[in-house]
Design an enzyme around this catalytic site. Sequence first.
Site, PDB file in Angstrom:
ATOM      1  N   THR A   1       0.844  -1.202   0.000  1.00 35.79           N
ATOM      2  CA  THR A   1       0.000   0.000   0.000  1.00 35.79           C
ATOM      3  C   THR A   1       0.882   1.257   0.000  1.00 35.79           C
ATOM      4  O   THR A   1       0.621   2.225  -0.713  1.00 35.79           O
ATOM      5  CB  THR A   1      -0.895  -0.002   1.259  1.00 35.79           C
ATOM      6  OG1 THR A   1      -1.521  -1.285   1.360  1.00 35.79           O
ATOM      7  CG2 THR A   1      -1.940   1.076   1.209  1.00 35.79           C
TER       8      THR A   1
ATOM      9  N   HIS B   1       0.580  -9.987  -6.773  1.00 37.81           N
ATOM     10  CA  HIS B   1       1.390 -10.733  -5.796  1.00 37.81           C
ATOM     11  C   HIS B   1       2.017 -11.971  -6.450  1.00 37.81           C
ATOM     12  O   HIS B   1       2.570 -12.825  -5.765  1.00 37.81           O
ATOM     13  CB  HIS B   1       0.525 -11.197  -4.625  1.00 37.81           C
ATOM     14  CG  HIS B   1       0.017 -10.085  -3.748  1.00 37.81           C
ATOM     15  ND1 HIS B   1       0.835  -9.105  -3.230  1.00 37.81           N
ATOM     16  CD2 HIS B   1      -1.232  -9.799  -3.282  1.00 37.81           C
ATOM     17  CE1 HIS B   1       0.115  -8.277  -2.486  1.00 37.81           C
ATOM     18  NE2 HIS B   1      -1.149  -8.669  -2.510  1.00 37.81           N
TER      19      HIS B   1
ATOM     20  N   SER C   1       2.027  -9.127  10.703  1.00 39.49           N
ATOM     21  CA  SER C   1       1.085  -8.249  10.015  1.00 39.49           C
ATOM     22  C   SER C   1      -0.028  -9.079   9.346  1.00 39.49           C
ATOM     23  O   SER C   1      -1.210  -8.728   9.412  1.00 39.49           O
ATOM     24  CB  SER C   1       1.847  -7.431   8.959  1.00 39.49           C
ATOM     25  OG  SER C   1       0.984  -6.569   8.283  1.00 39.49           O
TER      26      SER C   1
END
Length: 297
Positions: free
Chosen positions: A46, A104, A134
């Site tokens: 991001t 990805h 995360s």
Amino acid sequence: DGAPLLLHNDTWCPAYCIRGVVSFQQNFRAQDTDIIITSLPKSGTTWLKALTFSVVNRHRCSPGESPLITTPPHELVPFFESDLYLKSQNPDLDFPPPRILSCHTHYTALPQSIRDSNCKIVYTCRNPLDQAVSYFHFIRSRASGSTKPVSSIDECFESMCRGVQSHGPFWNSMLGYWRASLERPDKVLFLKYEDMKEDIIVSLKRLAEFVGFPFTEKEEKEGVIGEISRLCSFENLKDLEVNRNGFHSSGFSNSAFFRKGEVGDWGNHLSPSMAETFWKIVEEKLDGSGLTFKTSH
Ligand code: A3P
């Protein structure tokens, strides 16, 4: 998180994006001017999207008028593996070339046209322990709306040690791009989340140069790099109304993409024995590659 993972071409993919992954691999035609942002999820994608978007479009809109203020980074830089790609086989993005797209997909599984064209690839890599922590928080954030109860951190780690995580194994993702960046430094830029946190100005200059939009001396003097870094900082993006509300196409809330934004948070969540086990796997998998991470936190 309620989304089962399916093994597709040696990569664990969330079931909801498998059609997009296949479609992307089969149909995507890269343009020479494209900029492809890639990562293992939860590695700073991001942030990299916001930075790249801001660098490339800085002559069209100043940081004070940036679309980032009203639009989440993942809407400005679409994921071509998601349904968005399926909906729009011939993407007509709002911004003229260069298109900034993200995925990805592992390097070896990228559509041939990405590897063959002159487009640029920027990969963001994060210490696998922080990435794992995360990821755990991220999938837990969706647990309430899911069909399957979220696993505990122990279960989640046990899976990740075996490489079972969204777009895992992590070592295949990292090593593919790491090696490609050594072999084709003009094609693949390999950035580390930790380096970006340590000195965002240096990283921004590298990024801008690599994607063909280097900062001029005048811009440097005028503080343009600092302005972009502040616009894209965790603190700024996290607090924007647009990132505190609403949902991503995958069903996650926009706010789930902004949690803590720190280096070394694994020390707060992993027991010493879990961390030791994980480090051993990291060392074993990356052995001889030259890719290393700091083990302290
Ligand atoms: P944490 O969960 O450790 O806070 P991705 O964008 O690949 O999904 O990665 C998300 C991770 O990057 C989260 O890490 C998130 O908080 C962090 N992040 C998001 N925006 C960031 C920014 N502008 N600067 C630094 N970290 C950021």
